[in-house]
Motif scaffolding. Sequence first.
Motif, PDB file in Angstrom:
ATOM      1  N   UNK A  41       0.820  -1.208   0.000  1.00  0.00           N
ATOM      2  CA  UNK A  41       0.000   0.000   0.000  1.00  0.00           C
ATOM      3  C   UNK A  41       0.858   1.264   0.000  1.00  0.00           C
ATOM      4  N   UNK A  42       1.995   1.204   0.702  1.00  0.00           N
ATOM      5  CA  UNK A  42       2.862   2.384   0.801  1.00  0.00           C
ATOM      6  C   UNK A  42       3.753   2.560  -0.422  1.00  0.00           C
ATOM      7  N   UNK A  43       4.156   1.458  -1.039  1.00  0.00           N
ATOM      8  CA  UNK A  43       5.169   1.478  -2.096  1.00  0.00           C
ATOM      9  C   UNK A  43       4.948   2.545  -3.171  1.00  0.00           C
ATOM     10  N   UNK A  44       3.741   2.690  -3.731  1.00  0.00           N
ATOM     11  CA  UNK A  44       3.548   3.712  -4.778  1.00  0.00           C
ATOM     12  C   UNK A  44       3.742   5.145  -4.295  1.00  0.00           C
ATOM     13  N   UNK A  45       3.701   5.338  -2.986  1.00  0.00           N
ATOM     14  CA  UNK A  45       3.822   6.680  -2.428  1.00  0.00           C
ATOM     15  C   UNK A  45       5.264   7.060  -2.098  1.00  0.00           C
ATOM     16  N   UNK A  46       6.191   6.097  -2.211  1.00  0.00           N
ATOM     17  CA  UNK A  46       7.593   6.367  -1.883  1.00  0.00           C
ATOM     18  C   UNK A  46       8.327   6.945  -3.091  1.00  0.00           C
ATOM     19  N   UNK A  47       9.420   7.678  -2.865  1.00  0.00           N
ATOM     20  CA  UNK A  47      10.126   8.331  -3.987  1.00  0.00           C
ATOM     21  C   UNK A  47      10.637   7.369  -5.049  1.00  0.00           C
ATOM     22  N   UNK A  48      11.133   6.188  -4.631  1.00  0.00           N
ATOM     23  CA  UNK A  48      11.738   5.273  -5.591  1.00  0.00           C
ATOM     24  C   UNK A  48      11.227   3.844  -5.447  1.00  0.00           C
ATOM     25  N   UNK A  49      10.087   3.682  -4.778  1.00  0.00           N
ATOM     26  CA  UNK A  49       9.483   2.363  -4.657  1.00  0.00           C
ATOM     27  C   UNK A  49      10.293   1.393  -3.833  1.00  0.00           C
ATOM     28  N   UNK A  50      10.995   1.906  -2.820  1.00  0.00           N
ATOM     29  CA  UNK A  50      11.828   1.029  -2.003  1.00  0.00           C
ATOM     30  C   UNK A  50      11.952   1.562  -0.593  1.00  0.00           C
ATOM     31  N   UNK A  51      12.396   0.675   0.293  1.00  0.00           N
ATOM     32  CA  UNK A  51      12.657   1.028   1.689  1.00  0.00           C
ATOM     33  C   UNK A  51      14.132   0.789   1.990  1.00  0.00           C
ATOM     34  N   UNK A  52      14.675   1.480   2.999  1.00  0.00           N
ATOM     35  CA  UNK A  52      14.011   2.352   3.967  1.00  0.00           C
ATOM     36  C   UNK A  52      13.660   3.717   3.396  1.00  0.00           C
ATOM     37  N   UNK A  53      12.730   4.358   4.084  1.00  0.00           N
ATOM     38  CA  UNK A  53      12.373   5.745   3.809  1.00  0.00           C
ATOM     39  C   UNK A  53      12.426   6.517   5.122  1.00  0.00           C
ATOM     40  N   UNK A  54      13.050   7.670   5.091  1.00  0.00           N
ATOM     41  CA  UNK A  54      13.060   8.562   6.246  1.00  0.00           C
ATOM     42  C   UNK A  54      12.255   9.804   5.893  1.00  0.00           C
ATOM     43  N   UNK A  55      11.263  10.118   6.732  1.00  0.00           N
ATOM     44  CA  UNK A  55      10.508  11.357   6.560  1.00  0.00           C
ATOM     45  C   UNK A  55      11.057  12.385   7.538  1.00  0.00           C
TER      46      UNK A  55
END
Length: 202
Positions: A41-55
Amino acid sequence: MPTYKLTYFKGRGRAEIARLLFAAGGVKYEDVRLEGEEWQQLKPKTPMGQLPVLEVDGVMICQSKAIARLIAKDIGMAGKTPVEQARADMICDSVEDLGNKLMFMFTEKDENKKEEKKKEFLEKTLPPILDLFEKLASAEGYFVGNSLTWADVNFFAFFGFVNGFFPGDHLKGYVNLNKVMGNVSSNPGIEKWLKERPESTF
């Protein structure tokens, strides 16, 4: 101080260096750990479709090294001068190169071939690279200057990963590198985190 939200899977993996740095700096952050459907669910909302993500104050940053470098700068562990910062980057990029040589653990399906590659990594690939790292680390146990930087923390995090896959004393005889590991693990914030972090294999 900005507000931080770190999102990764339920494990250490590529997010652990960020967690270790937050611990070293005594920085509060939201530690979000996802499972399958949550990630989809989150993947399309991330900058490059991957983790980790830091906000950071709601702005998403991805790529584990970019995240770690940002945190290191915020907590004063990136290096005191441009040359020190470049040296820390050099160490971290070299650790990344070594980590890429471990990708067979995830891509090789044939167990016999995987065992052959494991043996080659431990006996032929790892020792000469560790010899180089040993020379780069100081007798006091730092890769850069005379205090802890993210280069030391990155090396520590990577070897936690190595030891998870291949239990053993891979740093036996490496005096300086063992001091690096000791300097990181004895940092008060990191020492506390290592005792309290959620249990996971990797």
